[in-house]
Design an enzyme around this catalytic site. Structure first.
Site, short mmCIF file in Angstrom:
data_model
loop_
_atom_site.label_atom_id
_atom_site.label_comp_id
_atom_site.label_asym_id
_atom_site.label_seq_id
_atom_site.Cartn_x
_atom_site.Cartn_y
_atom_site.Cartn_z
N LYS A 90 3.14 11.32 6.48
CA LYS A 90 1.88 10.98 8.05
C LYS A 90 3.36 12.34 9.11
CE LYS A 90 0.18 7.29 6.01
NZ LYS A 90 -1.20 8.25 5.66
N ASP A 138 9.96 2.98 1.43
CA ASP A 138 8.30 4.12 1.72
C ASP A 138 8.37 3.82 2.96
OD1 ASP A 138 6.15 4.72 2.25
OD2 ASP A 138 4.74 3.64 0.80
N PHE A 160 0.90 -1.07 -0.01
CA PHE A 160 -0.20 -0.31 -0.44
C PHE A 160 1.28 1.40 -0.42
CE2 PHE A 160 -2.48 3.01 1.38
CZ PHE A 160 -3.37 3.81 0.80
#
Length: 408
Positions: A263, A234, A149
């Site tokens: 984030k 990531d 994801f």
């Protein structure tokens, strides 16, 4: 039911109904309406408090309204918020220098969202492949993992194998090769002279906090180095203190060629993301080839700098590691009692619920009634990712609430 309770439920229902009527249904939120947050706790519109064990998917690693981050934002809000990259601003340089040093790299390319960082990383990898490695035009390939994801843009969902992410959004961009997550040999077998990069999450978050086998990241690093392929990590969810280290790659002493960050970099205040790499990689991007009106804005840079300064002390990494061990011991005790498996990395856990006790969604909804917020994923899994400021006693209480909702 008292009239006061009826009024509370009606007010909550009206707010949810208004959102449902006017906001596109691209999410299925849990039935709680939050109005305030402080530290690891949030309060709903009727004054009920909940322990936040989601942290906005790790965007709130430092908790709601951390005073140091809020102060940095306020100070910058009073001076300058946006210039675009058409001009220099006095906040971007210090932020980029500090973030590059934290990563042990030369350059930072600032963006906004995590998906933008991933898209940018793909562009950088392709440009590097053509301009440095010598791959023929439009032939560059990026190896990705099953179960990944990385975001929701059309390019990214094109190399997802989640049908909910992909269905009815094609046609998709070519150039991506899938291999099983955690299988370094499969990566090596997939590499060709046209391979520019391997893009992986060191720990797969959305998949349910899936940890690769020990030694996987070291093997990926060695394979990429030997084959002249970029290793892109990531770390948008796993990085910046969440797993008890600054980055999840640090768990195996590995440094990728490219970090993708987001984030928590925005301190829970605004979206901030970045691609971080050495000059021989990120330097392939030239003026006019990539940009963002808001990327690197002064407000984002001020907040990002404060986040980096907080991570430089190591306090949050140490805290996440110790509290994660504490949490793991308590969650492990639930295995066989409504829980089938637990996976923990620092203060990040995936808890698989026995189907006989309910779905992940049903357990999350029951926990709301006991003042705990978690989020389900992939049917039977709930994710636990509290702010790193949470207390051990609060974690104990939360696990006790999970035990109670799983009671026969």
């Amino acid at each position: 039911m008292t009239s006061a309770t009826t009024a509370v439920d009606s007010a909550m229902a009206r707010i949810i109904a208004d959102e449902d009527a006017h906001v596109a249904h691209n999410y299925h939120p849990l039935p709680v309406v939050i109005s305030r947050g402080e530290g690891a706790w949030v309060t709903d519109v009727e004054g009920r408090r909940y322990l936040d064990l989601l942290s906005a998917y790790s965007a709130l690693n430092f908790g709601h309204g951390h005073p140091a981050i809020v102060a940095a934002a306020h100070e910058q809000l009073n001076r300058l918020t946006l210039t675009s990259r058409a001009y220099h601003n006095d906040a971007l340089g210090p932020f980029a220098a500090a973030l590059a040093a934290l990563c042990g790299k030369d350059l930072v390319l600032p963006m906004n969202t995590g998906a933008e960082a991933v898209e940018t990383g793909i562009k950088v990898a392709r440009a590097w492949g053509y301009r440095v490695k010598g791959i023929a035009a439009d032939r560059a390939q990026v190896i990705v993992a099953h179960g990944n994801f990385h975001g929701r843009t059309t390019t990214i969902v094109g190399f997802s194998d989640d049908p909910d992410a992909r269905a009815d959004f094609g046609p998709f961009a070519p150039g991506f090769v899938h291999v099983p997550f955690g299988d370094a040999a499969a990566i090596e077998a997939a590499i060709t002279p046209e391979t520019a990069a391997v893009l992986i999450e060191p720990i797969q978050g959305e998949a349910g906090v899936v940890l690769p086998p020990e030694g996987y990241l070291r093997a990926v690093r060695e394979i990429c180095t030997r084959n002249n392929v970029l290793f892109i990590a990531d770390e948008i969810q796993s990085g910046l203190g969440r797993v008890g280290e600054t980055f999840a790659c640090d768990r195996e002493g590995v440094v990728p060629d490219v970090y993708l960050l987001g984030k928590a970099l925005g301190g829970g205040i605004l979206p901030v993301s970045a691609v971080v790499a050495d000059r021989e990689v990120l330097g392939v991007i030239q003026p006019g080839e990539h940009g963002s009106t808001f990327g690197g804005n002064p407000l984002a840079a001020a907040v990002g700098l404060r986040v980096v300064e907080m991570l430089q002390t190591g306090e949050f990494q140490t805290r996440a590691k110790a509290l994660g061990e504490h949490l793991e011991a308590r969650l492990d005790a639930l295995v066989g009692h409504g829980v089938t498996a637990v996976r923990v990395a620092g203060l990040w856990a995936g808890v698989d619920i026995d189907p006989a006790f309910g779905t992940g969604r049903e357990i999350a909804e029951r926990l709301i009634g006991r003042g705990v917020l978690v989020k389900d994923t992939h049917g039977q899994t709930i994710r636990i990712a509290p702010p790193l400021v949470v207390r051990a006693t609060e974690l104990d209480w939360a696990v006790e609430q999970l035990k109670l909702v799983l009671a026969p």
